[in-house]
Enzyme design. Structure first.
Site, mmCIF file in Angstrom:
data_model
loop_
_atom_site.group_PDB
_atom_site.id
_atom_site.type_symbol
_atom_site.label_atom_id
_atom_site.label_comp_id
_atom_site.label_asym_id
_atom_site.label_seq_id
_atom_site.Cartn_x
_atom_site.Cartn_y
_atom_site.Cartn_z
ATOM 1 N N ASP A 10 0.876 -1.178 0.000
ATOM 2 C CA ASP A 10 0.000 0.000 0.000
ATOM 3 C C ASP A 10 0.910 1.222 0.000
ATOM 4 O OD1 ASP A 10 -2.388 1.621 0.367
ATOM 5 O OD2 ASP A 10 -1.841 1.829 2.463
ATOM 6 N N SER A 11 0.291 2.384 -0.175
ATOM 7 C CA SER A 11 1.063 3.627 -0.078
ATOM 8 C C SER A 11 1.602 3.820 1.340
ATOM 9 C CB SER A 11 0.171 4.820 -0.420
ATOM 10 O OG SER A 11 -0.873 4.910 0.542
ATOM 11 N N CYS A 73 -4.416 -1.346 -1.907
ATOM 12 C CA CYS A 73 -4.552 0.093 -2.081
ATOM 13 C C CYS A 73 -5.508 0.326 -3.250
ATOM 14 C CB CYS A 73 -3.177 0.685 -2.396
ATOM 15 S SG CYS A 73 -3.197 2.436 -2.789
ATOM 16 N N GLU A 154 -2.084 8.383 8.100
ATOM 17 C CA GLU A 154 -0.734 7.867 7.878
ATOM 18 C C GLU A 154 0.240 8.224 9.016
ATOM 19 O OE1 GLU A 154 -0.029 5.769 5.478
ATOM 20 O OE2 GLU A 154 2.108 5.763 5.912
ATOM 21 N N CYS A 186 -10.930 3.490 0.395
ATOM 22 C CA CYS A 186 -9.481 3.659 0.570
ATOM 23 C C CYS A 186 -9.128 2.817 1.794
ATOM 24 C CB CYS A 186 -9.145 5.129 0.814
ATOM 25 S SG CYS A 186 -7.471 5.422 1.460
HETATM 26 N N1 DGL Z 1 -4.664 3.402 0.971
HETATM 27 C C1 DGL Z 1 -4.792 3.920 -0.334
HETATM 28 C C2 DGL Z 1 -6.072 3.581 -1.034
HETATM 29 O O1 DGL Z 1 -6.658 2.563 -0.720
HETATM 30 C C3 DGL Z 1 -4.216 5.225 -0.721
HETATM 31 C C4 DGL Z 1 -4.198 6.353 0.213
HETATM 32 C C5 DGL Z 1 -3.232 7.383 -0.310
HETATM 33 O O2 DGL Z 1 -2.023 7.096 -0.244
HETATM 34 O O3 DGL Z 1 -3.684 8.415 -0.814
HETATM 35 O O4 DGL Z 1 -6.497 4.283 -1.917
#
Ligand code: DGL
Length: 264
Positions: A10-11, A73, A154, A186
């Site tokens: 994930d990010s 993600c 985060e 998200c």
């Molecule tokens: N957790 C991510 C998602 O499901 C991305 C959140 C992000 O880094 O903007 O979209």
């Protein structure tokens, strides 16, 4: 040398909400998780940047022995899953998408809200999902680009003023639309579900697709269960944040190592 494992990324820390479901569905499997926290939030980056990061991390996970990849993600799935599948045609790549279909089945008022990143909502993949699911449906779907929310989560402080004010801002817009069902589009957002529920009222239904992803992985995973199900957590950012979030949300785990990964 490296035992076959499931690579998850994930990010940042958001994908832990999916990893939690994966580990309970596959308690004997070995997992390798990468949080790309140095490059979060993906939702406010260009498609080219997100695709490049996804390719880099997937390559690293393959090198570490991952034989199945989970893109935990929504943003990276929306933008890069096709590229990942084309790059490794022999590797199962399971992505995650906002749960539009379950939300349409659950709504009683016919008004649904989707909370997701701006990049997810702007993607052609999401537009196709919406077309396919909503087609002739009379349901009214409100799309809420939740700028700032993933970045606030985060930090690992889930009760911070930044998390609360981002939730309040985005939920005010959803309340004005009178939705009774909210899609958490998200993987970071389940960690703010307590605030979202408080802001929307207890009768709202929240839809999270982490468990559906785990069911798909169970169908596709061919690896052996091991007696010592290793979990390796790696991050391009601060290991302490990932460690704290993992010990709060993953419960007891064994053979875990948390390390800083240099992937620039
Ligand atoms: N957790 C991510 C998602 O499901 C991305 C959140 C992000 O880094 O903007 O979209």
């Amino acid at each position: 040398m490296n035992q076959p494992s499931i690579g998850v990324f994930d990010s940042g820390v958001g994908g832990l909400s999916v990893l939690r479901e994966l580990r309970s569905a596959l308690p004997g499997a070995a997992f390798r998780y990468v949080a790309d926290s140095a490059h979060a939030p993906y939702g406010e980056r260009s498609d080219g940047c997100v695709t490049e990061r996804a390719l880099r991390i997937a390559r690293e996970l393959r090198n570490q022995g991952a034989t199945l990849l989970v893109v935990a993600c929504n943003t990276a799935t929306a933008v890069a899953v096709n590229t990942l599948r084309a790059t490794w045609p022999d590797v199962p790549v399971v992505g995650i998408e906002p749960g539009i279909k379950p939300a349409l089945a659950l709504t009683r008022s016919g008004r649904v809200g989707v909370m997701a990143t701006r990049a997810t909502l702007a993607s052609t993949r999401f537009a196709a999902l919406l077309r396919a699911q909503c087609g002739d449906s009379k349901v009214n779907v409100h799309l809420q680009a939740c700028d700032g929310l993933a970045a606030a989560i985060e930090t690992g402080d889930l009760d911070s003023a930044a998390v609360r004010s981002a939730v309040e801002r985005h939920c005010t817009a959803l309340r004005e639309r009178d939705v009774d069902t909210v899609v958490l589009g998200c993987t970071h957002y389940p960690f703010a579900a307590h605030h979202i529920r408080a802001a929307m009222g207890t009768s709202v239904t929240l839809v999270d697709t982490g468990a559906a992803v785990a069911r798909e992985v169970v169908r596709r995973w061919k690896g052996e269960a091991t007696s010592c199900a290793a979990l390796t957590l790696q991050t391009t950012g601060e290991a302490s944040v990932l460690r704290a979030m993992a010990s709060r949300w993953l419960g007891a785990y064994q053979a875990v190592s948390t390390s800083r990964l240099h992937l620039d």
